[in-house]
Design a protein around this motif. Structure first.
Motif, PDB file in Angstrom:
ATOM      1  N   PRO A 106       0.896  -1.162   0.008  1.00  0.00           N
ATOM      2  CA  PRO A 106       0.227  -0.274  -0.047  1.00  0.00           C
ATOM      3  C   PRO A 106       0.815   1.245   0.014  1.00  0.00           C
ATOM      4  CG  PRO A 106      -0.088  -0.894   2.235  1.00  0.00           C
ATOM      5  CD  PRO A 106       0.743  -1.932   1.280  1.00  0.00           C
ATOM      6  N   THR A 107       2.144   1.141   0.236  1.00  0.00           N
ATOM      7  CA  THR A 107       2.830   2.194   0.229  1.00  0.00           C
ATOM      8  C   THR A 107       4.048   2.424  -0.860  1.00  0.00           C
ATOM      9  OG1 THR A 107       4.664   1.015   1.663  1.00  0.00           O
ATOM     10  CG2 THR A 107       2.970   2.409   2.705  1.00  0.00           C
ATOM     11  N   ASN A 108       3.704   1.443  -1.586  1.00  0.00           N
ATOM     12  CA  ASN A 108       4.562   1.571  -2.830  1.00  0.00           C
ATOM     13  C   ASN A 108       3.937   0.820  -3.966  1.00  0.00           C
ATOM     14  OD1 ASN A 108       6.482   1.093  -4.838  1.00  0.00           O
ATOM     15  ND2 ASN A 108       8.213   1.423  -3.358  1.00  0.00           N
ATOM     16  N   SER A 109       3.420   1.401  -5.116  1.00  0.00           N
ATOM     17  CA  SER A 109       2.488   0.852  -6.063  1.00  0.00           C
ATOM     18  C   SER A 109       3.269  -0.099  -6.910  1.00  0.00           C
ATOM     19  CB  SER A 109       2.048   2.057  -6.862  1.00  0.00           C
ATOM     20  OG  SER A 109       2.937   2.563  -7.575  1.00  0.00           O
ATOM     21  N   ARG A 110       4.555   0.095  -6.831  1.00  0.00           N
ATOM     22  CA  ARG A 110       5.533  -0.914  -7.848  1.00  0.00           C
ATOM     23  C   ARG A 110       5.618  -2.217  -7.024  1.00  0.00           C
ATOM     24  NH1 ARG A 110      10.945   2.340  -9.539  1.00  0.00           N
ATOM     25  NH2 ARG A 110      11.535  -0.077  -9.277  1.00  0.00           N
ATOM     26  N   LEU A 111       5.339  -2.443  -5.796  1.00  0.00           N
ATOM     27  CA  LEU A 111       5.818  -3.781  -5.039  1.00  0.00           C
ATOM     28  C   LEU A 111       4.607  -4.594  -4.683  1.00  0.00           C
ATOM     29  CD1 LEU A 111       8.287  -2.223  -2.423  1.00  0.00           C
ATOM     30  CD2 LEU A 111       8.820  -3.127  -4.727  1.00  0.00           C
ATOM     31  N   PHE A 112       4.961  -5.957  -4.917  1.00  0.00           N
ATOM     32  CA  PHE A 112       3.782  -6.738  -4.399  1.00  0.00           C
ATOM     33  C   PHE A 112       4.674  -8.108  -3.848  1.00  0.00           C
ATOM     34  CE2 PHE A 112       4.131  -7.810  -9.087  1.00  0.00           C
ATOM     35  CZ  PHE A 112       4.004  -9.414  -8.923  1.00  0.00           C
ATOM     36  N   ALA A 113       4.080  -8.780  -2.821  1.00  0.00           N
ATOM     37  CA  ALA A 113       4.936 -10.140  -2.559  1.00  0.00           C
ATOM     38  C   ALA A 113       3.958 -11.240  -2.727  1.00  0.00           C
ATOM     39  CB  ALA A 113       5.294  -9.720  -1.191  1.00  0.00           C
ATOM     40  N   VAL A 114       4.448 -12.240  -2.824  1.00  0.00           N
ATOM     41  CA  VAL A 114       3.859 -13.699  -2.817  1.00  0.00           C
ATOM     42  C   VAL A 114       4.541 -14.578  -1.742  1.00  0.00           C
ATOM     43  CG1 VAL A 114       3.131 -13.399  -5.285  1.00  0.00           C
ATOM     44  CG2 VAL A 114       4.993 -14.850  -4.669  1.00  0.00           C
ATOM     45  N   PHE A 115       3.943 -15.571  -1.059  1.00  0.00           N
ATOM     46  CA  PHE A 115       4.506 -16.245  -0.412  1.00  0.00           C
ATOM     47  C   PHE A 115       3.835 -17.932  -0.698  1.00  0.00           C
ATOM     48  CE2 PHE A 115       0.612 -15.781   2.204  1.00  0.00           C
ATOM     49  CZ  PHE A 115       0.431 -17.375   2.902  1.00  0.00           C
ATOM     50  N   ALA A 116       4.597 -18.787  -0.522  1.00  0.00           N
ATOM     51  CA  ALA A 116       4.229 -20.289  -0.711  1.00  0.00           C
ATOM     52  C   ALA A 116       4.615 -21.076   0.425  1.00  0.00           C
ATOM     53  CB  ALA A 116       4.676 -20.758  -1.989  1.00  0.00           C
ATOM     54  N   HIS A 117       3.319 -21.640   1.263  1.00  0.00           N
ATOM     55  CA  HIS A 117       3.796 -22.326   2.588  1.00  0.00           C
ATOM     56  C   HIS A 117       3.918 -23.798   2.181  1.00  0.00           C
ATOM     57  CE1 HIS A 117       3.736 -23.926   6.365  1.00  0.00           C
ATOM     58  NE2 HIS A 117       2.674 -25.041   5.831  1.00  0.00           N
ATOM     59  N   GLY A 118       4.758 -24.669   2.599  1.00  0.00           N
ATOM     60  CA  GLY A 118       4.914 -26.014   2.380  1.00  0.00           C
ATOM     61  C   GLY A 118       6.296 -26.496   1.571  1.00  0.00           C
ATOM     62  N   SER A 119       7.253 -25.740   2.000  1.00  0.00           N
ATOM     63  CA  SER A 119       8.537 -25.619   1.345  1.00  0.00           C
ATOM     64  C   SER A 119       9.715 -25.136   2.306  1.00  0.00           C
ATOM     65  CB  SER A 119       8.981 -25.111  -0.126  1.00  0.00           C
ATOM     66  OG  SER A 119      10.037 -25.095  -0.607  1.00  0.00           O
ATOM     67  N   MET A 120      10.740 -25.668   2.183  1.00  0.00           N
ATOM     68  CA  MET A 120      11.821 -25.166   2.942  1.00  0.00           C
ATOM     69  C   MET A 120      12.754 -24.323   2.118  1.00  0.00           C
ATOM     70  SD  MET A 120      11.692 -25.978   6.157  1.00  0.00           S
ATOM     71  CE  MET A 120      13.278 -25.577   6.719  1.00  0.00           C
ATOM     72  N   THR A 121      12.434 -24.162   1.109  1.00  0.00           N
ATOM     73  CA  THR A 121      13.245 -23.324   0.028  1.00  0.00           C
ATOM     74  C   THR A 121      12.747 -21.849   0.229  1.00  0.00           C
ATOM     75  OG1 THR A 121      11.560 -23.548  -1.871  1.00  0.00           O
ATOM     76  CG2 THR A 121      13.585 -24.897  -1.706  1.00  0.00           C
ATOM     77  N   PRO A 122      13.433 -20.678  -0.094  1.00  0.00           N
ATOM     78  CA  PRO A 122      12.736 -19.593   0.013  1.00  0.00           C
ATOM     79  C   PRO A 122      11.391 -19.299  -0.246  1.00  0.00           C
ATOM     80  CG  PRO A 122      15.057 -19.352  -0.669  1.00  0.00           C
ATOM     81  CD  PRO A 122      14.728 -20.695  -0.864  1.00  0.00           C
ATOM     82  N   ALA A 123      10.668 -18.934   0.608  1.00  0.00           N
ATOM     83  CA  ALA A 123       9.116 -19.152   0.423  1.00  0.00           C
ATOM     84  C   ALA A 123       8.386 -17.956   0.275  1.00  0.00           C
ATOM     85  CB  ALA A 123       8.472 -19.885   1.885  1.00  0.00           C
ATOM     86  N   VAL A 124       9.159 -16.788   0.382  1.00  0.00           N
ATOM     87  CA  VAL A 124       8.458 -15.240   0.111  1.00  0.00           C
ATOM     88  C   VAL A 124       9.399 -14.577  -0.981  1.00  0.00           C
ATOM     89  CG1 VAL A 124       8.087 -13.095   1.302  1.00  0.00           C
ATOM     90  CG2 VAL A 124       8.020 -15.108   2.795  1.00  0.00           C
ATOM     91  N   HIS A 125       8.493 -14.146  -1.987  1.00  0.00           N
ATOM     92  CA  HIS A 125       9.250 -13.270  -3.176  1.00  0.00           C
ATOM     93  C   HIS A 125       8.630 -12.179  -3.284  1.00  0.00           C
ATOM     94  CE1 HIS A 125      10.665 -17.655  -4.313  1.00  0.00           C
ATOM     95  NE2 HIS A 125       9.536 -17.805  -3.748  1.00  0.00           N
ATOM     96  N   ILE A 126       9.619 -10.974  -3.365  1.00  0.00           N
ATOM     97  CA  ILE A 126       8.840  -9.669  -3.302  1.00  0.00           C
ATOM     98  C   ILE A 126       9.629  -9.151  -4.678  1.00  0.00           C
ATOM     99  CG2 ILE A 126       9.240  -7.192  -2.657  1.00  0.00           C
ATOM    100  CD1 ILE A 126      10.223  -8.383  -0.018  1.00  0.00           C
ATOM    101  N   PHE A 127       8.294  -8.764  -5.594  1.00  0.00           N
ATOM    102  CA  PHE A 127       8.422  -8.273  -6.760  1.00  0.00           C
ATOM    103  C   PHE A 127       8.283  -6.869  -7.010  1.00  0.00           C
ATOM    104  CE2 PHE A 127       6.922 -12.629  -6.989  1.00  0.00           C
ATOM    105  CZ  PHE A 127       7.515 -13.159  -8.369  1.00  0.00           C
ATOM    106  N   ASP A 128       9.137  -6.455  -8.067  1.00  0.00           N
ATOM    107  CA  ASP A 128       9.095  -4.852  -8.463  1.00  0.00           C
ATOM    108  C   ASP A 128       8.314  -5.098  -9.897  1.00  0.00           C
ATOM    109  OD1 ASP A 128       9.389  -2.430  -9.579  1.00  0.00           O
ATOM    110  OD2 ASP A 128      11.445  -2.101  -8.329  1.00  0.00           O
ATOM    111  N   SER A 129       7.197  -4.168 -10.068  1.00  0.00           N
ATOM    112  CA  SER A 129       6.447  -4.333 -11.308  1.00  0.00           C
ATOM    113  C   SER A 129       7.468  -3.856 -12.541  1.00  0.00           C
ATOM    114  CB  SER A 129       5.338  -3.711 -11.150  1.00  0.00           C
ATOM    115  OG  SER A 129       5.589  -2.311 -11.032  1.00  0.00           O
ATOM    116  N   ALA A 130       8.463  -3.430 -12.254  1.00  0.00           N
ATOM    117  CA  ALA A 130       9.442  -2.810 -13.438  1.00  0.00           C
ATOM    118  C   ALA A 130      10.319  -3.997 -13.882  1.00  0.00           C
ATOM    119  CB  ALA A 130      10.376  -1.596 -12.944  1.00  0.00           C
TER     120      ALA A 130
END
Length: 371
Positions: A276-300
């Motif tokens: 909500p504080t930066n229109s370029r950013l969104f994040a996804v998370f996937a539960h169920g894995s020991m690999t890096p489970a959170v990913h932050i995206f810049d729309s650019a």
């Protein structure tokens, strides 16, 4: 000029350690309550206030509600407000016992009271709740249900049910158009529902889909797990995580995604949250894995997300978290957490020079600063 997100490869410092695993994290978006954060655990709902003493972030307990069971969905009241010595906090929760409950905490000076009131039976498992924030409609709430229904409550009395074709993963009211409600199905189809139609019926105003998920549903009866969300700054943009596929749609222009991608890891459930504080950013998370489970995206740079290994953490110690030093390279980590990421949400206000993502990992709440 756009600059890719900076990466930090060190261990992250938890801000909170609770007595039970965290199942849901939600930050308040009410104008007078943006410093509040709700943390749902196995049997309770905890409310904390955040304070910013740049560059440190700290969490102070405000109130707690004991449920005795897990809340499967929760939503802040748009009228929630908070100050140091006075507040009015309202939270709507759906429990695993199929009850809709209103949690309320009021303090004025030295006088304080809390309540936990049952409003209705939900008759099915609720996977998500939304409370309408548009002026004049603050008494309405919607629920996404596993039996393929969207239930709309007038919290002052009355309920309507709208039937879709498969389990409903999430619901969200349009940020600017009160009559539109977003509903995302496990089949990969999303709907914009007109719940204020003149005849009192709930009508489908538009629909959109993710082709790969919809094809798997049609041919293999695949039911995706995940969640969807509006982007607050551009109300035509919708994002979702469906299984291991993330997607972003411009619902005004097309019914297929304008951007999408694949998480190369197994997933039990997950979700997508716009910043909500930066229109370029969104994040996804996937539960169920020991690999890096959170990913932050810049729309650019959608093809180059910043992957967060939330399992690498420093020992918890009470006190504020330095947003300048958490996660920097060379920070010593303890044994990796046995829990995956259970929930994420962006803080509703910037902290110093950072947009901050909060991640629930086991019993820890981990803040991730994004510069």
């Amino acid at each position: 000029m756009s600059i890719p997100l900076q990466a930090r490869s060190g261990a992250w410092q938890p801000a909170l350690e609770l007595l039970e695993p965290i199942s849901l994290v939600r930050c308040c978006t009410s104008p007078l309550g943006r410093d509040l954060c709700m943390i749902v655990t196995e049997t309770a709902v905890h409310v904390y206030a955040t304070s910013d003493e740049s560059p440190n972030l700290s969490f102070e307990p405000v109130t707690s509600f004991f449920l005795g069971c897990r809340a499967t969905g929760a939503s802040w009241s748009p009228s929630t407000q908070h100050a140091s010595t006075a507040w009015r906090i309202e939270i709507l929760v759906a429990t695993e016992t199929n009850e809709l409950r209103l949690l309320e905490s009021v303090r004025q000076g030295s006088e304080a009271s809390t309540s936990n009131k049952k409003l209705a039976d939900t008759y099915a498992r609720v996977s998500d709740l939304a409370w309408c924030a548009s002026p004049g409609y603050e008494s309405y709430a919607a629920a996404a249900c596993s039996d393929g229904t969207v239930r709309l409550w007038d919290l002052e009395g009355g309920c309507r049910t709208h039937y879709l074709n498969s389990a409903v993963l999430s619901v969200a009211f349009h940020p600017k158009v009160p009559k539109l409600l977003l509903a995302m199905e496990s089949s990969g189809v999303g709907y914009l529902l007109d719940w204020l139609a003149s005849d009192g019926e709930v009508r489908t105003a538009a629909s959109f889909h993710e082709p790969i998920t919809l094809g798997a549903h049609a041919t293999q009866h695949y039911e995706a797990q995940g969640a969807a969300a509006w982007q607050a700054q551009d109300a035509d943009m919708v994002g979702a995580l469906l299984g291991t596929r993330w997607c972003v749609w411009n619902v005004r222009e097309a019914s297929v995604p304008v951007a999408s991608g694949q998480l190369h890891q197994p997933s039990v459930h997950g979700g997508l949250r716009f910043c909500p504080t930066n229109s370029r950013l969104f994040a996804v998370f996937a539960h169920g894995s020991m690999t890096p489970a959170v990913h932050i995206f810049d729309s650019a740079f959608p093809a180059s997300p910043r992957s967060i290994d939330v399992h690498a953490q420093t020992p918890f110690r009470p006190g504020p978290v330095s947003l300048d030093t958490t996660g920097v390279a060379g920070t010593a980590a303890t044994l990796p957490s046995a829990y995956g990421a259970q929930s994420i949400d962006w803080m509703s206000r910037r902290m110093a020079a950072y947009d901050v993502l909060l991640v629930g990992v086991g019993r820890h709440l981990v803040p991730i600063p994004v510069a």
